[in-house]
Design a protein around this motif. Sequence first.
Motif, PDB file in Angstrom:
ATOM      1  N   LEU A 160      28.079  -7.166  32.513  1.00  0.00           N
ATOM      2  CA  LEU A 160      29.397  -7.180  31.879  1.00  0.00           C
ATOM      3  C   LEU A 160      30.427  -7.433  32.979  1.00  0.00           C
ATOM      4  CD1 LEU A 160      29.276  -4.192  29.335  1.00  0.00           C
ATOM      5  CD2 LEU A 160      29.561  -6.599  28.773  1.00  0.00           C
ATOM      6  N   PRO A 161      31.606  -7.921  32.621  1.00  0.00           N
ATOM      7  CA  PRO A 161      32.619  -8.181  33.648  1.00  0.00           C
ATOM      8  C   PRO A 161      32.910  -6.954  34.505  1.00  0.00           C
ATOM      9  CG  PRO A 161      33.275  -9.167  31.565  1.00  0.00           C
ATOM     10  CD  PRO A 161      32.050  -8.342  31.284  1.00  0.00           C
ATOM     11  N   ARG A 162      33.169  -7.175  35.782  1.00  0.00           N
ATOM     12  CA  ARG A 162      33.422  -6.101  36.732  1.00  0.00           C
ATOM     13  C   ARG A 162      34.591  -5.215  36.314  1.00  0.00           C
ATOM     14  NH1 ARG A 162      29.540  -4.669  40.439  1.00  0.00           N
ATOM     15  NH2 ARG A 162      28.650  -6.500  41.451  1.00  0.00           N
ATOM     16  N   ARG A 163      35.518  -5.752  35.593  1.00  0.00           N
ATOM     17  CA  ARG A 163      36.690  -4.961  35.211  1.00  0.00           C
ATOM     18  C   ARG A 163      36.299  -3.775  34.333  1.00  0.00           C
ATOM     19  NH1 ARG A 163      39.693  -9.713  32.097  1.00  0.00           N
ATOM     20  NH2 ARG A 163      38.793 -10.748  33.915  1.00  0.00           N
ATOM     21  N   LEU A 164      35.122  -3.846  33.698  1.00  0.00           N
ATOM     22  CA  LEU A 164      34.677  -2.724  32.872  1.00  0.00           C
ATOM     23  C   LEU A 164      34.147  -1.564  33.705  1.00  0.00           C
ATOM     24  CD1 LEU A 164      32.994  -4.469  29.820  1.00  0.00           C
ATOM     25  CD2 LEU A 164      35.242  -3.423  29.970  1.00  0.00           C
ATOM     26  N   GLU A 165      34.098  -1.742  35.028  1.00  0.00           N
ATOM     27  CA  GLU A 165      33.784  -0.617  35.904  1.00  0.00           C
ATOM     28  C   GLU A 165      35.016   0.239  36.174  1.00  0.00           C
ATOM     29  OE1 GLU A 165      31.655  -1.655  39.476  1.00  0.00           O
ATOM     30  OE2 GLU A 165      30.904  -3.495  38.554  1.00  0.00           O
ATOM     31  N   ALA A 166      36.183  -0.294  35.837  1.00  0.00           N
ATOM     32  CA  ALA A 166      37.428   0.428  36.099  1.00  0.00           C
ATOM     33  C   ALA A 166      37.621   1.542  35.084  1.00  0.00           C
ATOM     34  CB  ALA A 166      38.598  -0.542  36.056  1.00  0.00           C
ATOM     35  N   ARG A 167      38.587   2.421  35.391  1.00  0.00           N
ATOM     36  CA  ARG A 167      38.915   3.532  34.501  1.00  0.00           C
ATOM     37  C   ARG A 167      40.345   3.389  34.012  1.00  0.00           C
ATOM     38  NH1 ARG A 167      36.194   8.703  35.155  1.00  0.00           N
ATOM     39  NH2 ARG A 167      34.233   8.442  36.239  1.00  0.00           N
ATOM     40  N   THR A 168      40.557   3.791  32.784  1.00  0.00           N
ATOM     41  CA  THR A 168      41.906   3.893  32.220  1.00  0.00           C
ATOM     42  C   THR A 168      42.055   5.289  31.647  1.00  0.00           C
ATOM     43  OG1 THR A 168      41.907   1.538  31.653  1.00  0.00           O
ATOM     44  CG2 THR A 168      43.524   2.939  30.562  1.00  0.00           C
TER      45      THR A 168
END
Length: 453
Positions: free
Chosen positions: A316-324
């Motif tokens: 999955l895109p790396r941005r989905l490793e981020a947290r919000t």
Amino acid sequence: MTSSNRNRSGYGRGIGLLGATAIGIGGMVGGGIFAVLGVASVQAGPSTPVAFAVAGLVAAVTAVSYARLSVRFRSAGGTVTFIDRVFGIGTVTGSLNIVLWLGYIVTTALYASAFGSYSATLLPGGTHPDPLLLRALIGLGIAVPWIINLANAGLIARSESIIVGIKLSILVVVIVAGIPAVSPAHFHSATSPSTFSTLGAGMLIFVAYEGFELIANAGADARRLRVTLPWAFALSVGLVIVLYVVIAVVVIGSLSPAQISASADFALARAAQSSLGGFGFVLVAVAAVLATLSAINATLYGTARLSFTIATEGELPRRLEARTWNQPIGLHITALAGLVLAVALPVESISAVASAIFLAIFAVVNAAACKEARQVLWIRLIGAAGAIGCVASLVIVVVHSVGDDPTSMIVLAGLLAVALIIEHGYLKRHRPHPIDTRGSHKGGKTATGRSVP
């Protein structure tokens, strides 16, 4: 988990046979039975117990494959780990793992629909709720667990054993009170469904058995792994099959076809009313509200970490490793997508889509067990039988739904297209580097070594 809570091999001390079995039972007897019992009863009529038994047989064979792979690949990754380790991380396995995430999004929608239907019955005139009110309740059913995950994701998780005990106790009360009210005449209808219709109903509600696979995710923390996990799979699936079949007998034996059709969204509560009066109706409705809320909470919590795991493995895109808001982005995507599906589709369509997705995933897991057990003939035979059974069941769902509910198959095709587009159209070009699948996922880590939050 702190180092003081680990044994010398790096795994947690806390999960024994009872705990692992509770995970499996809690995963299955969540919102699923409350959501799909009416669907099965309308579709299969007097053959509903048979439909649940057939679906349970497919689940039982698949559980054997899960038990084998859980012992072979001790990890917290579960299904994702099995697929990646046996077949290697690539375009096909990447698409399958994305489909798995989509499957949990659909089950979130299924639980939210059940929450809306049962919570509406607790309000004045709730057996025939206004569509806007029903949608608002569905939204509430997703919003509350989402907020809990933001504030304290373990709040319901820590009380899950209590909730499991409450809903099982209520179901036992309904069964004990309902059996004397069962009328044998209800099982001899002149309009009994055909064998194909019964099989179609069984596979349509197969999602009610989804959840036993969560035992595999406890592998990293299980005591006496080779004994605990196989027995946990066997006990949880076996007990739930018996529970579902007996519940189906009580519902079909207590209600006429007209009553079932009129109360399909809350059939179990209506059956309890026939034996326990208004108190029984409210009792089951409250149990359903609690069960579906805890199921949504657990699904949101788990899929947030599932999406993180898949992202760290380059699928999955790396941005989905981020947290919000201190949670993986996958939490918010799952909640929003589940809400859209729940308000847009009837429960029959959601059930068909969810069952089809998990039958496809379980077919691959059975094939993985067959492939991995090169020198264990009986495991290879069971894995092959499970794969064939899941594929055959998937075909039955598709054929049955194309004729009766084409919308569900359009949605299913759309979700599969999303997985393929993500994997082939984006990730195949942007995946940063091949990932070594030979490393284990021990200790709750992904193949890349990142810890799952």
